[in-house]
Design a protein around this motif. Sequence first.
Motif, short mmCIF file in Angstrom:
data_model
loop_
_atom_site.label_atom_id
_atom_site.label_comp_id
_atom_site.label_asym_id
_atom_site.label_seq_id
_atom_site.Cartn_x
_atom_site.Cartn_y
_atom_site.Cartn_z
N GLY A 17 -1.77 -26.81 -51.39
CA GLY A 17 -2.29 -25.45 -51.39
C GLY A 17 -2.24 -24.87 -49.99
N ARG A 18 -3.05 -23.85 -49.77
CA ARG A 18 -3.06 -23.15 -48.48
C ARG A 18 -4.49 -22.95 -48.00
NH1 ARG A 18 0.70 -18.03 -47.15
NH2 ARG A 18 2.15 -19.78 -46.99
N ILE A 19 -4.65 -23.15 -46.70
CA ILE A 19 -5.93 -22.87 -46.04
C ILE A 19 -5.75 -21.60 -45.22
CG2 ILE A 19 -7.54 -23.62 -44.25
CD1 ILE A 19 -7.09 -26.48 -45.20
N LEU A 20 -6.62 -20.64 -45.44
CA LEU A 20 -6.60 -19.38 -44.70
C LEU A 20 -7.75 -19.38 -43.71
CD1 LEU A 20 -6.02 -16.94 -47.70
CD2 LEU A 20 -4.29 -18.05 -46.26
N VAL A 21 -7.46 -19.04 -42.46
CA VAL A 21 -8.47 -19.01 -41.40
C VAL A 21 -8.48 -17.61 -40.79
CG1 VAL A 21 -9.20 -19.98 -39.19
CG2 VAL A 21 -8.13 -21.46 -40.91
N ASN A 22 -9.67 -17.07 -40.64
CA ASN A 22 -9.81 -15.73 -40.09
C ASN A 22 -9.36 -15.72 -38.63
OD1 ASN A 22 -10.62 -13.18 -39.28
ND2 ASN A 22 -12.63 -13.30 -40.22
N ARG A 33 -14.00 -23.35 -33.16
CA ARG A 33 -14.55 -22.86 -34.43
C ARG A 33 -13.45 -22.76 -35.49
NH1 ARG A 33 -19.43 -21.53 -37.28
NH2 ARG A 33 -18.78 -20.13 -38.93
N LYS A 34 -12.25 -22.35 -35.07
CA LYS A 34 -11.12 -22.29 -36.01
C LYS A 34 -10.78 -23.70 -36.51
CE LYS A 34 -8.87 -18.07 -34.35
NZ LYS A 34 -7.65 -17.49 -33.72
N ARG A 35 -10.80 -24.67 -35.61
CA ARG A 35 -10.49 -26.04 -36.01
C ARG A 35 -11.56 -26.57 -36.98
NH1 ARG A 35 -10.42 -30.10 -32.67
NH2 ARG A 35 -8.60 -31.13 -33.54
N PHE A 36 -12.83 -26.25 -36.70
CA PHE A 36 -13.89 -26.71 -37.59
C PHE A 36 -13.75 -26.04 -38.96
CE2 PHE A 36 -18.01 -27.28 -39.47
CZ PHE A 36 -18.47 -28.48 -38.96
N THR A 37 -13.39 -24.76 -38.96
CA THR A 37 -13.20 -24.04 -40.23
C THR A 37 -12.09 -24.68 -41.05
OG1 THR A 37 -13.97 -21.96 -39.26
CG2 THR A 37 -12.61 -21.81 -41.24
N THR A 38 -10.98 -25.02 -40.37
CA THR A 38 -9.87 -25.69 -41.06
C THR A 38 -10.31 -27.03 -41.63
OG1 THR A 38 -8.27 -24.64 -39.58
CG2 THR A 38 -7.53 -26.58 -40.78
N ALA A 39 -11.02 -27.81 -40.82
CA ALA A 39 -11.50 -29.12 -41.28
C ALA A 39 -12.49 -28.97 -42.43
CB ALA A 39 -12.14 -29.88 -40.12
N HIS A 40 -13.31 -27.94 -42.39
CA HIS A 40 -14.26 -27.65 -43.46
C HIS A 40 -13.51 -27.42 -44.78
CE1 HIS A 40 -18.04 -25.68 -45.04
NE2 HIS A 40 -17.15 -25.03 -45.77
N GLU A 41 -12.45 -26.63 -44.72
CA GLU A 41 -11.68 -26.34 -45.95
C GLU A 41 -10.93 -27.58 -46.43
OE1 GLU A 41 -12.32 -23.70 -47.52
OE2 GLU A 41 -13.43 -22.78 -45.87
N ALA A 64 -16.87 -31.94 -26.01
CA ALA A 64 -16.34 -30.78 -26.73
C ALA A 64 -14.93 -30.45 -26.24
CB ALA A 64 -17.27 -29.58 -26.56
N GLU A 65 -14.72 -30.56 -24.93
CA GLU A 65 -13.39 -30.29 -24.37
C GLU A 65 -12.40 -31.37 -24.79
OE1 GLU A 65 -11.27 -29.55 -20.00
OE2 GLU A 65 -13.44 -29.72 -20.18
N GLU A 66 -12.85 -32.62 -24.77
CA GLU A 66 -11.97 -33.74 -25.15
C GLU A 66 -11.52 -33.64 -26.60
OE1 GLU A 66 -10.00 -37.49 -25.03
OE2 GLU A 66 -10.73 -36.23 -23.39
N PHE A 67 -12.45 -33.26 -27.49
CA PHE A 67 -12.15 -33.24 -28.92
C PHE A 67 -11.83 -31.83 -29.44
CE2 PHE A 67 -14.24 -37.25 -28.31
CZ PHE A 67 -13.64 -38.11 -29.22
N GLU A 68 -11.81 -30.85 -28.53
CA GLU A 68 -11.49 -29.46 -28.90
C GLU A 68 -12.41 -28.96 -30.01
OE1 GLU A 68 -7.15 -28.43 -28.80
OE2 GLU A 68 -6.97 -30.62 -28.95
N THR A 69 -13.70 -29.14 -29.80
CA THR A 69 -14.69 -28.73 -30.78
C THR A 69 -15.70 -27.79 -30.13
OG1 THR A 69 -15.89 -30.78 -30.26
CG2 THR A 69 -14.51 -30.77 -32.25
N THR A 70 -16.51 -27.15 -30.95
CA THR A 70 -17.53 -26.25 -30.43
C THR A 70 -18.68 -27.06 -29.84
OG1 THR A 70 -18.74 -26.14 -32.52
CG2 THR A 70 -16.97 -24.53 -32.18
N LEU A 71 -19.44 -26.42 -28.95
CA LEU A 71 -20.61 -27.08 -28.37
C LEU A 71 -21.64 -27.40 -29.45
CD1 LEU A 71 -21.32 -25.20 -25.01
CD2 LEU A 71 -20.69 -27.60 -25.28
N THR A 72 -21.81 -26.50 -30.41
CA THR A 72 -22.83 -26.74 -31.44
C THR A 72 -22.48 -27.95 -32.31
OG1 THR A 72 -21.76 -25.05 -32.81
CG2 THR A 72 -23.68 -24.37 -31.54
N ALA A 73 -21.23 -28.03 -32.74
CA ALA A 73 -20.83 -29.19 -33.54
C ALA A 73 -20.92 -30.47 -32.73
CB ALA A 73 -19.41 -29.00 -34.07
N THR A 74 -20.57 -30.38 -31.45
CA THR A 74 -20.56 -31.57 -30.59
C THR A 74 -21.97 -32.06 -30.29
OG1 THR A 74 -18.53 -30.73 -29.58
CG2 THR A 74 -19.63 -32.55 -28.47
#
Length: 252
Positions: free
Chosen positions: A27-32, A40-48, A114-124
């Motif tokens: 299928g397809r994942i759409l990210v705003n 945040r985009k990476r987390f959104t993709t992983a969420h989907e 967060a920088e190492e894993f390219e994630t947001t501070l909140t998720a990290t």
Amino acid sequence: PLHLSIKEVGSDGFDGALVRRSSGVGGRILVNRNIRESGRKRFTTAHEIGHYLLHKDSDSMSCGAKEIANWTNIEVNPEHEADEFASELLLPSTEIQALIGTQWPSLKLVSDLAEEFETTLTATIRKYCDVATQSCAGVWVQDSRIGWFSPSPSFPHWIKVREEVDAGLLDCNAPLQEMVEVRASEWIPAFSEDKVSTLLQGCVSMPTYRGSLVLLWAKRPLKHRTAEDDLLEELDTDKFDSYRRERWPGKK
């Protein structure tokens, strides 16, 4: 392979969406594309991706900002499960544990992760507190009120969500590697009458989200006051009127 394609699109209605093929495979994942942070985009993709693997009965799912990384939602439901999946996919617990070792807690350490894993501070910060051996907690404050808190397994204290926080407490000018000493009562209602117990606090302002991200560390174990403590305070000439915040440099 998952047979998923990812496409950024403009949207006012969702941050992420999953459209499954009619066959159920791929299928397809759409990210705003209007999401500001790449993490945040990476987390959104992983969420989907989490929805795709965990919730196979859904042909399509659309998730807004209130569904993705909504850490106030602690009930077991598809959105919470997709968040937990995304967190572990992007920030594997065993890797985070190995990297932090016995380092002292600091927002600099969280920022480096967060920088190492390219994630947001909140998720990290949430994953950091999930695996940290020290007694610490991550707290999100938005519009001067506590939105959520995430304690480590050894942090037994309750921080009241939706409680208003003194604006003077959110002084986020200290370097990320430093922790500022504050009264435990500023954050933990159980210590409201305690003028002695302290926490170490790190703070980073996030004006785009009208909030501040806080890391608390109980470097010294916090104990509830006893009658003996009250008596000792009466005998003590220091009445804590000149309470002083001290800076503690980070340590590796």
